[in-house]
Design a protein around this motif. Structure first.
Motif, PDB file in Angstrom:
ATOM      1  N   ALA A  84       0.810  -1.212   0.000  1.00 44.46           N
ATOM      2  CA  ALA A  84       0.000   0.000   0.000  1.00 44.46           C
ATOM      3  C   ALA A  84       0.847   1.268   0.000  1.00 44.46           C
ATOM      4  CB  ALA A  84      -0.944   0.006   1.197  1.00 44.46           C
ATOM      5  N   ASP A  85       2.078   1.174   0.475  1.00 45.80           N
ATOM      6  CA  ASP A  85       2.934   2.366   0.477  1.00 45.80           C
ATOM      7  C   ASP A  85       3.829   2.446  -0.759  1.00 45.80           C
ATOM      8  OD1 ASP A  85       4.687   0.374   1.137  1.00 45.80           O
ATOM      9  OD2 ASP A  85       5.473   1.339   2.924  1.00 45.80           O
ATOM     10  N   GLY A  86       3.590   1.579  -1.761  1.00 41.76           N
ATOM     11  CA  GLY A  86       4.292   1.678  -3.032  1.00 41.76           C
ATOM     12  C   GLY A  86       5.550   0.839  -3.176  1.00 41.76           C
ATOM     13  N   LEU A  87       5.892   0.039  -2.172  1.00 38.92           N
ATOM     14  CA  LEU A  87       7.075  -0.816  -2.244  1.00 38.92           C
ATOM     15  C   LEU A  87       6.789  -2.012  -3.143  1.00 38.92           C
ATOM     16  CD1 LEU A  87       9.943  -1.558  -1.177  1.00 38.92           C
ATOM     17  CD2 LEU A  87       8.768  -2.808   0.633  1.00 38.92           C
ATOM     18  N   ILE A  88       7.548  -2.168  -4.221  1.00 33.42           N
ATOM     19  CA  ILE A  88       7.337  -3.294  -5.140  1.00 33.42           C
ATOM     20  C   ILE A  88       7.753  -4.590  -4.458  1.00 33.42           C
ATOM     21  CG2 ILE A  88       8.052  -4.336  -7.328  1.00 33.42           C
ATOM     22  CD1 ILE A  88       8.318  -1.513  -8.436  1.00 33.42           C
ATOM     23  N   VAL A  89       6.841  -5.570  -4.447  1.00 30.68           N
ATOM     24  CA  VAL A  89       7.114  -6.836  -3.782  1.00 30.68           C
ATOM     25  C   VAL A  89       7.369  -7.983  -4.746  1.00 30.68           C
ATOM     26  CG1 VAL A  89       5.941  -6.222  -1.646  1.00 30.68           C
ATOM     27  CG2 VAL A  89       4.642  -7.293  -3.478  1.00 30.68           C
ATOM     28  N   ARG A  90       7.015  -7.800  -6.017  1.00 32.86           N
ATOM     29  CA  ARG A  90       7.357  -8.801  -7.031  1.00 32.86           C
ATOM     30  C   ARG A  90       7.140  -8.227  -8.411  1.00 32.86           C
ATOM     31  NH1 ARG A  90       2.946 -13.578  -7.849  1.00 32.86           N
ATOM     32  NH2 ARG A  90       2.430 -12.631  -9.782  1.00 32.86           N
ATOM     33  N   GLY A  91       7.730  -8.901  -9.385  1.00 34.95           N
ATOM     34  CA  GLY A  91       7.675  -8.428 -10.767  1.00 34.95           C
ATOM     35  C   GLY A  91       6.326  -8.631 -11.411  1.00 34.95           C
ATOM     36  N   GLY A  92       6.333  -8.707 -12.735  1.00 32.43           N
ATOM     37  CA  GLY A  92       5.110  -8.787 -13.532  1.00 32.43           C
ATOM     38  C   GLY A  92       4.116  -9.827 -13.063  1.00 32.43           C
ATOM     39  N   LEU A  93       2.863  -9.554 -13.341  1.00 35.91           N
ATOM     40  CA  LEU A  93       1.770 -10.446 -12.967  1.00 35.91           C
ATOM     41  C   LEU A  93       1.312 -11.243 -14.182  1.00 35.91           C
ATOM     42  CD1 LEU A  93      -0.281  -7.852 -10.913  1.00 35.91           C
ATOM     43  CD2 LEU A  93       1.234  -9.626 -10.027  1.00 35.91           C
ATOM     44  N   PRO A  94       0.726 -12.418 -13.963  1.00 33.21           N
ATOM     45  CA  PRO A  94       0.191 -13.178 -15.094  1.00 33.21           C
ATOM     46  C   PRO A  94      -1.139 -12.583 -15.570  1.00 33.21           C
ATOM     47  CG  PRO A  94      -0.234 -14.333 -13.040  1.00 33.21           C
ATOM     48  CD  PRO A  94       0.599 -13.131 -12.700  1.00 33.21           C
TER      49      PRO A  94
END
Length: 60
Positions: free
Chosen positions: A25-35
């Protein structure tokens, strides 16, 4: 929450999952592209990019 890797999007815009990033929710990317493919259902702008929110629906 996800955020677009390709810039601003508006309602009813469909993007491939590889253009999105899963984030906290605070904008920290937790993983790459989604399927799959996703459609923007709406978004709420804020004074800065950290507080913007977009609602996505998986379409395929």
């Amino acid at each position: 929450m996800t955020r677009s890797n390709t810039g601003d999007v508006g309602p009813n815009v469909v993007v491939v999952g590889s253009d999105l990033r899963a984030s906290t929710a605070d904008g920290l990317i937790v993983r790459g592209g989604l399927p799959n493919t996703w459609c923007c259902m709406g978004n709420m702008n804020a004074t800065n990019h950290v507080h913007r929110t977009t609602l996505w629906m998986k379409v395929s």
